[in-house]
Design a protein around this motif. Structure first.
Motif, PDB file in Angstrom:
ATOM      1  N   GLY A 246       0.780  -1.248   0.000  1.00 14.83           N
ATOM      2  CA  GLY A 246       0.000   0.000   0.000  1.00 14.83           C
ATOM      3  C   GLY A 246       0.800   1.281   0.000  1.00 14.83           C
ATOM      4  N   TYR A 247       2.113   1.184  -0.167  1.00 12.15           N
ATOM      5  CA  TYR A 247       2.931   2.406  -0.176  1.00 12.15           C
ATOM      6  C   TYR A 247       2.880   3.066  -1.554  1.00 12.15           C
ATOM      7  N   THR A 248       3.044   4.402  -1.558  1.00 15.89           N
ATOM      8  CA  THR A 248       3.249   5.143  -2.797  1.00 15.89           C
ATOM      9  C   THR A 248       4.737   5.413  -2.943  1.00 15.89           C
ATOM     10  N   CYS A 249       5.288   5.128  -4.126  1.00 15.61           N
ATOM     11  CA  CYS A 249       6.724   5.377  -4.350  1.00 15.61           C
ATOM     12  C   CYS A 249       6.870   6.663  -5.156  1.00 15.61           C
ATOM     13  N   GLY A 250       7.741   7.553  -4.624  1.00 14.41           N
ATOM     14  CA  GLY A 250       7.977   8.810  -5.333  1.00 14.41           C
ATOM     15  C   GLY A 250       7.897   9.979  -4.384  1.00 14.41           C
ATOM     16  N   LYS A 251       7.829  11.191  -4.967  1.00 12.29           N
ATOM     17  CA  LYS A 251       7.982  12.388  -4.113  1.00 12.29           C
ATOM     18  C   LYS A 251       6.849  12.535  -3.103  1.00 12.29           C
ATOM     19  N   ASP A 252       5.666  11.935  -3.355  1.00 14.11           N
ATOM     20  CA  ASP A 252       4.584  12.070  -2.372  1.00 14.11           C
ATOM     21  C   ASP A 252       4.515  10.886  -1.413  1.00 14.11           C
ATOM     22  N   GLY A 253       5.553  10.035  -1.471  1.00 11.37           N
ATOM     23  CA  GLY A 253       5.543   8.838  -0.613  1.00 11.37           C
ATOM     24  C   GLY A 253       6.957   8.468  -0.235  1.00 11.37           C
ATOM     25  N   VAL A 254       7.342   7.210  -0.488  1.00 10.31           N
ATOM     26  CA  VAL A 254       8.695   6.729  -0.178  1.00 10.31           C
ATOM     27  C   VAL A 254       9.615   7.061  -1.366  1.00 10.31           C
ATOM     28  N   ASP A 255      10.750   7.721  -1.089  1.00  8.44           N
ATOM     29  CA  ASP A 255      11.728   7.991  -2.158  1.00  8.44           C
ATOM     30  C   ASP A 255      12.605   6.768  -2.367  1.00  8.44           C
ATOM     31  N   VAL A 256      12.524   6.183  -3.558  1.00  4.76           N
ATOM     32  CA  VAL A 256      13.387   5.034  -3.904  1.00  4.76           C
ATOM     33  C   VAL A 256      14.592   5.568  -4.670  1.00  4.76           C
ATOM     34  N   ILE A 257      15.769   5.201  -4.193  1.00  3.54           N
ATOM     35  CA  ILE A 257      17.021   5.589  -4.847  1.00  3.54           C
ATOM     36  C   ILE A 257      17.649   4.346  -5.456  1.00  3.54           C
ATOM     37  N   SER A 258      18.278   4.494  -6.630  1.00  6.01           N
ATOM     38  CA  SER A 258      18.848   3.318  -7.294  1.00  6.01           C
ATOM     39  C   SER A 258      20.157   3.662  -8.013  1.00  6.01           C
ATOM     40  N   PHE A 259      20.816   2.610  -8.499  1.00  5.44           N
ATOM     41  CA  PHE A 259      22.084   2.740  -9.230  1.00  5.44           C
ATOM     42  C   PHE A 259      22.011   1.873 -10.491  1.00  5.44           C
ATOM     43  N   ASP A 260      22.657   2.237 -11.506  1.00  5.21           N
ATOM     44  CA  ASP A 260      22.824   1.593 -12.811  1.00  5.21           C
ATOM     45  C   ASP A 260      22.293   2.471 -13.938  1.00  5.21           C
ATOM     46  N   ALA A 261      20.993   2.895 -13.862  1.00 12.94           N
ATOM     47  CA  ALA A 261      20.369   3.696 -14.937  1.00 12.94           C
ATOM     48  C   ALA A 261      20.174   2.853 -16.203  1.00 12.94           C
ATOM     49  N   THR A 262      19.626   1.659 -16.001  1.00 10.38           N
ATOM     50  CA  THR A 262      19.199   0.854 -17.157  1.00 10.38           C
ATOM     51  C   THR A 262      17.951   1.504 -17.745  1.00 10.38           C
ATOM     52  N   ARG A 263      17.601   1.083 -18.968  1.00 14.29           N
ATOM     53  CA  ARG A 263      16.433   1.687 -19.626  1.00 14.29           C
ATOM     54  C   ARG A 263      15.166   1.506 -18.780  1.00 14.29           C
ATOM     55  N   LEU A 317      14.573  13.872 -17.244  1.00 21.49           N
ATOM     56  CA  LEU A 317      14.407  12.758 -18.173  1.00 21.49           C
ATOM     57  C   LEU A 317      13.299  13.027 -19.188  1.00 21.49           C
ATOM     58  N   THR A 318      13.483  12.493 -20.406  1.00 24.56           N
ATOM     59  CA  THR A 318      12.396  12.481 -21.405  1.00 24.56           C
ATOM     60  C   THR A 318      12.398  11.103 -22.050  1.00 24.56           C
ATOM     61  N   ARG A 319      11.300  10.771 -22.741  1.00 30.37           N
ATOM     62  CA  ARG A 319      11.254   9.483 -23.446  1.00 30.37           C
ATOM     63  C   ARG A 319      12.374   9.405 -24.491  1.00 30.37           C
ATOM     64  N   GLY A 320      12.673  10.562 -25.086  1.00 29.13           N
ATOM     65  CA  GLY A 320      13.741  10.587 -26.107  1.00 29.13           C
ATOM     66  C   GLY A 320      15.091  10.202 -25.530  1.00 29.13           C
ATOM     67  N   ILE A 321      15.408  10.762 -24.365  1.00 28.44           N
ATOM     68  CA  ILE A 321      16.694  10.422 -23.715  1.00 28.44           C
ATOM     69  C   ILE A 321      16.746   8.922 -23.451  1.00 28.44           C
ATOM     70  N   ILE A 322      15.670   8.380 -22.940  1.00 30.29           N
ATOM     71  CA  ILE A 322      15.640   6.944 -22.598  1.00 30.29           C
ATOM     72  C   ILE A 322      15.756   6.086 -23.858  1.00 30.29           C
ATOM     73  N   SER A 323      15.054   6.494 -24.918  1.00 29.09           N
ATOM     74  CA  SER A 323      15.080   5.647 -26.141  1.00 29.09           C
ATOM     75  C   SER A 323      16.467   5.651 -26.781  1.00 29.09           C
ATOM     76  N   ARG A 324      17.241   6.717 -26.528  1.00 27.50           N
ATOM     77  CA  ARG A 324      18.600   6.776 -27.125  1.00 27.50           C
ATOM     78  C   ARG A 324      19.633   6.033 -26.287  1.00 27.50           C
ATOM     79  N   ARG A 325      19.248   5.555 -25.118  1.00 26.80           N
ATOM     80  CA  ARG A 325      20.213   4.826 -24.288  1.00 26.80           C
ATOM     81  C   ARG A 325      20.566   3.486 -24.922  1.00 26.80           C
ATOM     82  N   GLU A 326      21.796   3.035 -24.742  1.00 29.89           N
ATOM     83  CA  GLU A 326      22.237   1.789 -25.382  1.00 29.89           C
ATOM     84  C   GLU A 326      21.912   0.551 -24.570  1.00 29.89           C
ATOM     85  N   TYR A 327      21.504   0.740 -23.307  1.00 28.25           N
ATOM     86  CA  TYR A 327      21.201  -0.462 -22.480  1.00 28.25           C
ATOM     87  C   TYR A 327      20.090  -0.160 -21.523  1.00 28.25           C
TER      88      TYR A 327
END
Ligand code: GZL
Length: 327
Positions: A246-263, A317-327
Motif C-alpha cells: 500500500g505504499y506510494t513510491c515517489g515524491k509524495d511517498g517513499v523515495d526510492v534511490i537506485s544505481f545503474d540507470a538501465t532503460r 528525463l524524457t522518453r527521447g533520452i531513454i530511447s537513445r540509451r544503449e542499455y
C-alpha cells in the motif's frame, strides 16, 4: 582397357592429393588464423541484473574474430569457485589475456599468482579485488562506487530532515556494494539519519522482493522515508513489495534511490516511482580493448580507467533520452 583403368586411378590419386592439400591448407589456415588472433579468456560473474547482461554484450561486441580476437567467454553463475575454475582453464588453454569481472574483492591471490607465473596479464573489469600483490593485475576498468554513493547521499542531504532509511545491499563484499554502502553509512553518521535496516538484495529483483516483503510484513515498523537500493533490479523488487503493502513510491511517498540507470530503471524514474538513479556504466568493452591494445604495443596501461557517469532525476528525463540509451 588397361590404359583407361590406369588413367582413372591416376586421376583419382591426383584428386585425393589435391583434397588432402586443401584440407591441410584449411587446417593450417585455421591454425595460422588462430595464431594471428589475440586469445582472450573472459570470466563473467553471471546474469544477475540488466546491467550485467549489458556488460557481457559490450565485451562480446568488441572481441570478435572479425576484429582480431578469439574470445573464450565463461559465465560463473554467481559463484567465485566457478570463476577460479575458468581462470585455471584459460591458463591451460594458454590465452594471451584474462579478463576478470570479480564477484567479490577477496579470494583471488592464489589463482592470479598462477596466471602471473604463466605470464598471462589479467585485466579487472567492473569491480575491484583486494590482493597483497598489486602486480597480480595489469589494469582495472570500471566505476568509482564510492563516488556513485556520494551522489545519492548528496541528494538525500537536500531533504534537510532526519531520514528513516531502509537499505537494500548488493552482493556482499562486491566493490559496488562496499562503495555504495560506505557512502551511505558515512552520511548516516554525519547527518544523524536513522538506518532502520540493511537487507541483502544480492543485486536481484527476486531476492529484494522477498527480503523487502519480509520487512514490511512486520507489525510494528517506523515510517520509511528512503529505500536505498544498490542497483535497478533491487529497486524493481522493492517497488513491487512496497506497492503490494500500500505504499506510494515517489515524491509524495517513499523515495526510492537506485544505481545503474538501465532503460527500465529510467522508465520508472520518468514515471516518478524512482526519485534518483546514479548511472553505472556497463558498456566497458571499448575501454578493455584500449588496455589490451596498449599491452600489445608494449606500453604500460593506467592502473584504473573509470567510466564517465551521470545522475538522473524525473525532471531531467524524457522518453527521447531513454530511447537513445544503449542499455
Ligand atoms: C556495478 C556492478 C553491479 C551493478 C549491478 O559495476 O558490479 O553488479 O550495479 C550488477 O547491477 O549486478
Amino acid at each position: 582397357m588397361k590404359q583407361k583403368i590406369f588413367l582413372f586411378l591416376a586421376l583419382a590419386l591426383l584428386l585425393f592429393i589435391a583434397g588432402c592439400t586443401q584440407q591441410n591448407l584449411s587446417v593450417e589456415d585455421s591454425i595460422s588464423a588462430d595464431e594471428n588472433l589475440i586469445k582472450i579468456g573472459v570470466s563473467q560473474i553471471g546474469a544477475e541484473s540488466d546491467w550485467r547482461v549489458a556488460n557481457s554484450e559490450s565485451i562480446k561486441t568488441v572481441f570478435t574474430e572479425a576484429r582480431g580476437y578469439h574470445l573464450l567467454f565463461d559465465d560463473a553463475r554467481q559463484k567465485q569457485e566457478n570463476q577460479i575454475t575458468a581462470i585455471r582453464k584459460f591458463i591451460q588453454q594458454q590465452v594471451d589475456y584474462i579478463v576478470l569481472m570479480p564477484i567479490q574483492e577477496t579470494g583471488w591471490d592464489s589463482v592470479l599468482l598462477e596466471a602471473k607465473q604463466a605470464h598471462i596479464p589479467v585485466i579487472l573489469v567492473d569491480r575491484m579485488i583486494a590482493v597483497e600483490d598489486e602486480s597480480l593485475y595489469a589494469s582495472h576498468v570500471g566505476s568509482d562506487f564510492l563516488w556513485e554513493g556520494e551522489q545519492a547521499v548528496e541528494w538525500m542531504r537536500l531533504k534537510e530532515k532526519e531520514l528513516n532509511i531502509v537499505q537494500i545491499q548488493g552482493t556482499q563484499d562486491s566493490t559496488a556494494q562496499l562503495g555504495r554502502t560506505q557512502a551511505l553509512e558515512k552520511a548516516v553518521e554525519e547527518e544523524n539519519w536513522n538506518l532502520l535496516v540493511q537487507l541483502d538484495g544480492d543485486f536481484t529483483q527476486a531476492k529484494t522482493y522477498e527480503v523487502m516483503g519480509d520487512y514490511l510484513s512486520q507489525a510494528e515498523r517506523p515510517e520509511i522515508d528512503i529505500v536505498y537500493c544498490e542497483n535497478d533490479n533491487e529497486a524493481f523488487g522493492a517497488i513491487q513489495a512496497l506497492e503490494e503493502y500500500g505504499y506510494t513510491c515517489g515524491k509524495d511517498g517513499v523515495d526510492v534511490i537506485s544505481f545503474d540507470a538501465t532503460r527500465q530503471g529510467l522508465k520508472l524514474c520518468l514515471e516518478g516511482k524512482i526519485s534518483l538513479i546514479v548511472e553505472c556504466q556497463p558498456l566497458l568493452g571499448p575501454l578493455v580493448e584500449e588496455v589490451i591494445q596498449c599491452l600489445e604495443a608494449g606500453c604500460v596501461p593506467e592502473r584504473h580507467y573509470y567510466a564517465d557517469e551521470e545522475v538522473f532525476m524525473p525532471n531531467r528525463l524524457t522518453r527521447g533520452i531513454i530511447s537513445r540509451r544503449e542499455y
